[in-house]
Design a protein around this motif. Structure first.
Motif, short mmCIF file in Angstrom:
data_model
loop_
_atom_site.label_atom_id
_atom_site.label_comp_id
_atom_site.label_asym_id
_atom_site.label_seq_id
_atom_site.Cartn_x
_atom_site.Cartn_y
_atom_site.Cartn_z
N VAL A 75 -16.96 -10.13 35.54
CA VAL A 75 -17.75 -9.05 36.14
C VAL A 75 -19.18 -9.54 36.31
O VAL A 75 -19.87 -9.85 35.34
N VAL A 76 -19.62 -9.63 37.56
CA VAL A 76 -20.96 -10.20 37.84
C VAL A 76 -21.95 -9.17 38.38
O VAL A 76 -23.16 -9.43 38.40
N VAL A 77 -21.45 -8.03 38.85
CA VAL A 77 -22.35 -6.99 39.38
C VAL A 77 -21.82 -5.62 38.99
O VAL A 77 -20.63 -5.34 39.13
N ILE A 78 -22.71 -4.76 38.50
CA ILE A 78 -22.44 -3.32 38.33
C ILE A 78 -23.73 -2.62 38.75
O ILE A 78 -24.70 -2.59 38.00
N GLU A 79 -23.73 -2.06 39.95
CA GLU A 79 -24.96 -1.44 40.42
C GLU A 79 -24.69 -0.48 41.58
O GLU A 79 -23.66 -0.56 42.25
N GLU A 80 -25.64 0.44 41.79
CA GLU A 80 -25.55 1.32 42.95
C GLU A 80 -26.02 0.57 44.18
O GLU A 80 -27.06 -0.09 44.16
N VAL A 81 -25.23 0.67 45.25
CA VAL A 81 -25.59 -0.02 46.50
C VAL A 81 -25.31 0.92 47.67
O VAL A 81 -24.54 1.88 47.55
N PHE A 82 -25.92 0.62 48.80
CA PHE A 82 -25.61 1.34 50.03
C PHE A 82 -24.46 0.61 50.72
O PHE A 82 -24.54 -0.59 50.97
N GLU A 83 -23.39 1.34 51.03
CA GLU A 83 -22.21 0.74 51.67
C GLU A 83 -22.25 1.11 53.15
O GLU A 83 -22.01 2.27 53.51
N PRO A 84 -22.53 0.16 54.05
CA PRO A 84 -22.79 0.49 55.46
C PRO A 84 -21.57 0.51 56.38
O PRO A 84 -21.64 1.05 57.49
N GLU A 85 -20.46 -0.05 55.94
CA GLU A 85 -19.32 -0.21 56.86
C GLU A 85 -18.49 1.06 57.02
O GLU A 85 -18.15 1.46 58.14
N TYR A 86 -18.15 1.69 55.91
CA TYR A 86 -17.22 2.83 55.97
C TYR A 86 -17.86 4.12 55.44
O TYR A 86 -17.92 5.13 56.13
N PHE A 87 -18.36 4.09 54.22
CA PHE A 87 -18.92 5.30 53.62
C PHE A 87 -20.28 5.68 54.20
O PHE A 87 -20.61 6.85 54.34
N GLY A 186 -10.68 -19.64 45.50
CA GLY A 186 -11.95 -19.14 45.00
C GLY A 186 -12.59 -18.02 45.79
O GLY A 186 -12.50 -18.00 46.99
N SER A 187 -13.22 -17.07 45.12
CA SER A 187 -13.92 -16.00 45.82
C SER A 187 -14.28 -14.86 44.87
O SER A 187 -14.45 -15.06 43.68
N ARG A 188 -14.36 -13.62 45.45
CA ARG A 188 -14.66 -12.47 44.62
C ARG A 188 -14.10 -11.20 45.28
O ARG A 188 -13.79 -11.19 46.47
N VAL A 189 -13.99 -10.16 44.46
CA VAL A 189 -13.55 -8.85 44.96
C VAL A 189 -14.56 -7.81 44.50
O VAL A 189 -14.93 -7.78 43.31
N ASP A 190 -15.02 -6.98 45.43
CA ASP A 190 -15.95 -5.89 45.12
C ASP A 190 -15.20 -4.57 45.17
O ASP A 190 -14.45 -4.31 46.12
N LEU A 191 -15.42 -3.73 44.17
CA LEU A 191 -14.90 -2.36 44.16
C LEU A 191 -16.06 -1.41 44.41
O LEU A 191 -17.13 -1.55 43.80
N TYR A 192 -15.87 -0.42 45.30
CA TYR A 192 -16.90 0.58 45.59
C TYR A 192 -16.37 1.94 45.12
O TYR A 192 -15.45 2.50 45.71
#
Length: 217
Positions: A75-87, A186-192
């Protein structure tokens, strides 16, 4: 057990390994060089095999109230972000980074109906780069769950990953723990997640797909 996405690469790697291991016996006369090449070839084959491994991770208690880790990693990020694509609003992002030695199967983190599934071609920045989630090759999937509402996950290619496989189709009913895709090398997965979601993990924690509880409600 190996993932189906690795079948061709594994067969090709086995063929090359056999050719090299047998061939050097006829082409090279120095014993220590022969053994060195054979050992290196076997080690490279082991790396390929371990990358495409698909361990059985059955879930004992499937629940709409739990969101499980979709992949293995840190787990490398836990933060509030603005999601521009869908939400197009703020969401709570939990990001899991996968190293080349992690299991790279992507699994559905929760039950629900696929509302959105889109592939985006892009760059191959290192997976932890701040712009990776917006500029790298990626897929975006939104699942509607009866408890959490709409939850997004994003598969993101990294500097080594050159192919993302995504099984999610709009309108399809999906089940927690089933294969959702694969990211090669290799890569990463983000959950919103919705704001206010009770997150059960902390930064730098190691996550295991289908086992680690990311959030509960």
């Amino acid at each position: 057990m190996f993932h189906k996405e690795g079948a061709k690469i594994i067969l090709f790697s086995l063929l090359i390994a056999v050719i090299v291991i047998i061939g050097v016996e006829y082409l090279i006369s120095t014993p220590w060089i022969i053994k060195t090449i054979q050992i290196i070839t076997l080690l490279l084959l082991v790396v390929v095999l371990q990358f495409f491994r698909n361990p059985n991770r059955s879930i004992q208690n499937i629940s709409d109230h739990l969101i499980l880790a979709p992949v293995d990693g840190k787990v490398v990020v836990i933060e509030e972000v603005f999601e521009p694509e869908y939400f197009k609003d703020k969401r709570l992002m939990v990001s899991i980074f996968m190293s080349p030695i992690n299991v790279h199967v992507t699994r559905y983190a929760l039950n629900g109906i696929v509302k959105y599934s889109k592939y985006h071609p892009g760059k191959y920045l290192v997976a932890w780069h701040p712009k990776a989630s917006e500029e790298n090759e990626r897929t975006t999937v939104v699942i509607e769950n009866p408890v959490y509402g709409e939850v997004m996950y994003r598969q993101i290619a990294g500097a080594l990953a050159k192919r993302i496989v995504n099984y999610a189709k709009v309108g399809e009913k999906v089940y927690q723990g089933n294969d959702a895709g694969f990211i090669k090398f290799g890569s990463r997965v983000d959950l919103y997640l919705p704001l206010g979601t009770n997150v059960n993990v902390v930064l730098n924690q190691k996550a295991r797909g289908n086992k680690t509880v990311i959030a509960n409600k």
